[in-house]
Design an enzyme around this catalytic site. Sequence first.
Site, PDB file in Angstrom:
ATOM      1  N   LYS A  90       0.834  -1.216   0.000  1.00 36.20           N
ATOM      2  CA  LYS A  90       0.000   0.000   0.000  1.00 36.20           C
ATOM      3  C   LYS A  90       0.866   1.262   0.000  1.00 36.20           C
ATOM      4  O   LYS A  90       0.629   2.181  -0.779  1.00 36.20           O
ATOM      5  CB  LYS A  90      -0.889  -0.011   1.247  1.00 36.20           C
ATOM      6  CG  LYS A  90      -1.450   1.319   1.655  1.00 36.20           C
ATOM      7  CD  LYS A  90      -2.278   1.177   2.920  1.00 36.20           C
ATOM      8  CE  LYS A  90      -2.543   2.487   3.609  1.00 36.20           C
ATOM      9  NZ  LYS A  90      -1.386   3.092   4.244  1.00 36.20           N
ATOM     10  N   ASN A  91       1.874   1.286   0.850  1.00 32.38           N
ATOM     11  CA  ASN A  91       2.656   2.523   0.976  1.00 32.38           C
ATOM     12  C   ASN A  91       3.615   2.733  -0.190  1.00 32.38           C
ATOM     13  O   ASN A  91       4.272   3.759  -0.275  1.00 32.38           O
ATOM     14  CB  ASN A  91       3.423   2.544   2.307  1.00 32.38           C
ATOM     15  CG  ASN A  91       2.490   2.767   3.477  1.00 32.38           C
ATOM     16  OD1 ASN A  91       1.314   3.049   3.291  1.00 32.38           O
ATOM     17  ND2 ASN A  91       3.011   2.633   4.687  1.00 32.38           N
ATOM     18  N   CYS A 145      -5.042  12.870  11.733  1.00 28.17           N
ATOM     19  CA  CYS A 145      -5.840  11.674  11.520  1.00 28.17           C
ATOM     20  C   CYS A 145      -5.857  10.872  12.810  1.00 28.17           C
ATOM     21  O   CYS A 145      -5.441  11.367  13.855  1.00 28.17           O
ATOM     22  CB  CYS A 145      -5.298  10.856  10.352  1.00 28.17           C
ATOM     23  SG  CYS A 145      -3.796   9.991  10.775  1.00 28.17           S
ATOM     24  N   ARG A 191       0.089  14.825  12.585  1.00 26.69           N
ATOM     25  CA  ARG A 191       0.683  14.651  11.261  1.00 26.69           C
ATOM     26  C   ARG A 191       0.859  15.953  10.469  1.00 26.69           C
ATOM     27  O   ARG A 191       0.213  16.169   9.438  1.00 26.69           O
ATOM     28  CB  ARG A 191      -0.110  13.614  10.456  1.00 26.69           C
ATOM     29  CG  ARG A 191      -0.213  12.306  11.200  1.00 26.69           C
ATOM     30  CD  ARG A 191      -0.803  11.214  10.388  1.00 26.69           C
ATOM     31  NE  ARG A 191       0.143  10.589   9.479  1.00 26.69           N
ATOM     32  CZ  ARG A 191      -0.111   9.476   8.802  1.00 26.69           C
ATOM     33  NH1 ARG A 191      -1.274   8.895   8.928  1.00 26.69           N
ATOM     34  NH2 ARG A 191       0.789   8.958   8.013  1.00 26.69           N
ATOM     35  N   ASP A 240       4.155   0.912  12.009  1.00 32.91           N
ATOM     36  CA  ASP A 240       2.996   0.231  11.418  1.00 32.91           C
ATOM     37  C   ASP A 240       2.870  -1.225  11.868  1.00 32.91           C
ATOM     38  O   ASP A 240       1.895  -1.898  11.512  1.00 32.91           O
ATOM     39  CB  ASP A 240       3.072   0.279   9.880  1.00 32.91           C
ATOM     40  CG  ASP A 240       2.712   1.653   9.338  1.00 32.91           C
ATOM     41  OD1 ASP A 240       2.324   2.526  10.130  1.00 32.91           O
ATOM     42  OD2 ASP A 240       2.828   1.852   8.109  1.00 32.91           O
ATOM     43  N   ARG A 288      -8.706  -0.376   4.564  1.00 33.53           N
ATOM     44  CA  ARG A 288      -7.839   0.607   3.897  1.00 33.53           C
ATOM     45  C   ARG A 288      -6.456   0.031   3.588  1.00 33.53           C
ATOM     46  O   ARG A 288      -5.783   0.501   2.681  1.00 33.53           O
ATOM     47  CB  ARG A 288      -7.651   1.833   4.802  1.00 33.53           C
ATOM     48  CG  ARG A 288      -8.754   2.855   4.730  1.00 33.53           C
ATOM     49  CD  ARG A 288      -8.333   4.123   5.432  1.00 33.53           C
ATOM     50  NE  ARG A 288      -6.955   4.401   5.172  1.00 33.53           N
ATOM     51  CZ  ARG A 288      -6.033   4.663   6.111  1.00 33.53           C
ATOM     52  NH1 ARG A 288      -6.372   4.702   7.373  1.00 33.53           N
ATOM     53  NH2 ARG A 288      -4.790   4.898   5.778  1.00 33.53           N
TER      54      ARG A 288
HETATM   55  C1  UD1 Z   1       4.278   6.944   6.115  1.00 35.23           C
HETATM   56  C2  UD1 Z   1       3.366   5.759   5.933  1.00 35.23           C
HETATM   57  C3  UD1 Z   1       2.771   5.333   7.262  1.00 35.23           C
HETATM   58  C4  UD1 Z   1       3.871   5.078   8.273  1.00 35.23           C
HETATM   59  C5  UD1 Z   1       4.797   6.289   8.364  1.00 35.23           C
HETATM   60  C6  UD1 Z   1       5.999   6.045   9.261  1.00 35.23           C
HETATM   61  C7  UD1 Z   1       2.534   6.079   3.681  1.00 35.23           C
HETATM   62  C8  UD1 Z   1       1.361   6.307   2.807  1.00 35.23           C
HETATM   63  N1  UD1 Z   1       2.311   6.110   4.994  1.00 35.23           N
HETATM   64  O1  UD1 Z   1       3.475   8.024   6.582  1.00 35.23           O
HETATM   65  O2  UD1 Z   1       2.016   4.126   7.070  1.00 35.23           O
HETATM   66  O3  UD1 Z   1       3.276   4.860   9.542  1.00 35.23           O
HETATM   67  O4  UD1 Z   1       5.311   6.616   7.062  1.00 35.23           O
HETATM   68  O5  UD1 Z   1       6.709   4.928   8.844  1.00 35.23           O
HETATM   69  O6  UD1 Z   1       3.617   5.830   3.210  1.00 35.23           O
HETATM   70  N2  UD1 Z   1       6.305  14.691  10.470  1.00 35.23           N
HETATM   71  C9  UD1 Z   1       6.467  16.033  10.750  1.00 35.23           C
HETATM   72  N3  UD1 Z   1       6.461  16.917   9.705  1.00 35.23           N
HETATM   73  C10 UD1 Z   1       6.304  16.532   8.419  1.00 35.23           C
HETATM   74  C11 UD1 Z   1       6.147  15.154   8.137  1.00 35.23           C
HETATM   75  C12 UD1 Z   1       6.164  14.252   9.185  1.00 35.23           C
HETATM   76  O7  UD1 Z   1       6.592  16.419  11.901  1.00 35.23           O
HETATM   77  O8  UD1 Z   1       6.301  17.388   7.515  1.00 35.23           O
HETATM   78  C13 UD1 Z   1       6.297  13.717  11.586  1.00 35.23           C
HETATM   79  C14 UD1 Z   1       4.958  12.965  11.661  1.00 35.23           C
HETATM   80  O9  UD1 Z   1       3.998  13.693  12.391  1.00 35.23           O
HETATM   81  C15 UD1 Z   1       5.359  11.698  12.358  1.00 35.23           C
HETATM   82  C16 UD1 Z   1       6.766  11.448  11.806  1.00 35.23           C
HETATM   83  O10 UD1 Z   1       7.223  12.693  11.295  1.00 35.23           O
HETATM   84  O11 UD1 Z   1       5.423  11.908  13.745  1.00 35.23           O
HETATM   85  C17 UD1 Z   1       6.837  10.399  10.716  1.00 35.23           C
HETATM   86  O12 UD1 Z   1       5.977  10.766   9.651  1.00 35.23           O
HETATM   87  P1  UD1 Z   1       6.245  10.366   8.129  1.00 35.23           P
HETATM   88  O13 UD1 Z   1       7.480   9.552   8.043  1.00 35.23           O
HETATM   89  O14 UD1 Z   1       6.147  11.593   7.300  1.00 35.23           O
HETATM   90  O15 UD1 Z   1       5.006   9.443   7.823  1.00 35.23           O
HETATM   91  P2  UD1 Z   1       4.043   9.513   6.588  1.00 35.23           P
HETATM   92  O16 UD1 Z   1       4.815   9.744   5.341  1.00 35.23           O
HETATM   93  O17 UD1 Z   1       2.907  10.421   6.898  1.00 35.23           O
END
Ligand code: UD1
Length: 417
Positions: free
Chosen positions: A22-23, A116, A121, A305, A397
């Site tokens: 999925k990711n 979410c 996030r 995850d 999902r």
């Molecule tokens: C992706 C995955 C999700 C997984 C996560 C961490 C997808 C579609 N989803 O989510 O399943 O749980 O990686 O492995 O690929 N953060 C910030 N600022 C930002 C972006 C992130 O503070 O601009 C923080 C987030 O709040 C969180 C952490 O960084 O605490 C990790 O987030 P991130 O690695 O970005 O996860 P996603 O890409 O949203």
Amino acid sequence: MSKYLITGGRKLRGELEISGAKNAVLPILAASVINGGVSVINGFPNLRDVDIMIKILMSLGCKVEKTYNSIIVNSRNIFTHEIDESLVREMRSSIFLMGPMLARFGKIKISYPGGCEIGHRPIDLHLKGLREMGVEITEAHGFLECSVKKLRGAEIHLDYPSVGATENIMLSAVLAKGKTLIRNPAKEPEIVDLQDYLNGMGAKIRGAGTSIIEIDGVDSLSNVEHRIMPDRIVAGTILSAAAITKSEITITNVIPDHIVSVISKLKEMGCIIIEKENELKIIPPSVLRPVDIIRTLPYPGFPTDMQPQIVSVLCLASGTSIVTETVFENRFKHTEELMRMGAKIKVDGRVAVIKGVRELTGAKVSAKDLRGGAALVLAGLAAEGTTIIENIKHIERGYDNFDLMLKKLGADIKVID
Ligand code: UD1
């Protein structure tokens, strides 16, 4: 609203082929707008989120055909740069369109994705990276309006190795003028899959999976065909289902290297795991041992995850285990539901202390988020009696026909209304 009805206590057995990730497929589908041509995506998982991403692509003007084996996207005739607000609300991953739309058209208007179930996030790291590449971003009335004449390569240091930010920056950099360096990028295997997909259409990216990614901007991209990598989280979930039900299972279409951190914890619990190239067999012990500590971390650390599913398994270990969630701030909602099934868990902020019990008992519980919901299914498979899980839309999902997958392995699970 559909629910799962599970009668626990059955042993599972047999072999299961793991679906595409999925990711990986979500950013790759979003990236299909970038080449202005045809992308053929094979080995995709059949998920609600995939259908939402297809809807978004079609709302922009892409032609999309989904067959049993492939999704074929033709992005030649995109006519708008505004992403439908209701679709963004349905799926956070719509933010992956920022990079590709800016790369191809220099503009995008998208509603702010918001928090979410598992945390706030923020997307500050995505925006910081885009700004460094020359993008002007205004944030007003819940919308982000981004525009740029010509993206320019930049040296970007990520304060945290965010998966989404790394992907959005890579996507923007592919057609930018000059070289982009991303320092401290996320190293998740899905980033490597995105690199392979983009390089397949003519991009020049090196270093995905390491601590520096280097992208040389190119002028144009061509058609591409790509096979999605296997889902390491589905693989870890099925291994956990085997561990919690003390069942021998073999999974195929798995890359063992991708789940070393999960395998090592299952081994600490006493499971024997036999590795072949694209195959894993798990033989759990009759009594699972607790683990001292599991701490979720960016890859190659233990994946957030997989945290809920491993908590379920630890509920039936012969002692006390500690799990620390460092990635998302609100990811222990499943523990309250597990306690309704007889688990003994204390949560203090980001730490859960799990005292193993001899038996879980079936109960009516509710899935609060995707992986937390999967954790409840695992608990239900091992519990004495019947478990009803409400809100399975969250689980659907991320798992392609989860009930059928488990049924194939001998579980007593059905969907009821
Ligand atoms: C992706 C995955 C999700 C997984 C996560 C961490 C997808 C579609 N989803 O989510 O399943 O749980 O990686 O492995 O690929 N953060 C910030 N600022 C930002 C972006 C992130 O503070 O601009 C923080 C987030 O709040 C969180 C952490 O960084 O605490 C990790 O987030 P991130 O690695 O970005 O996860 P996603 O890409 O949203």
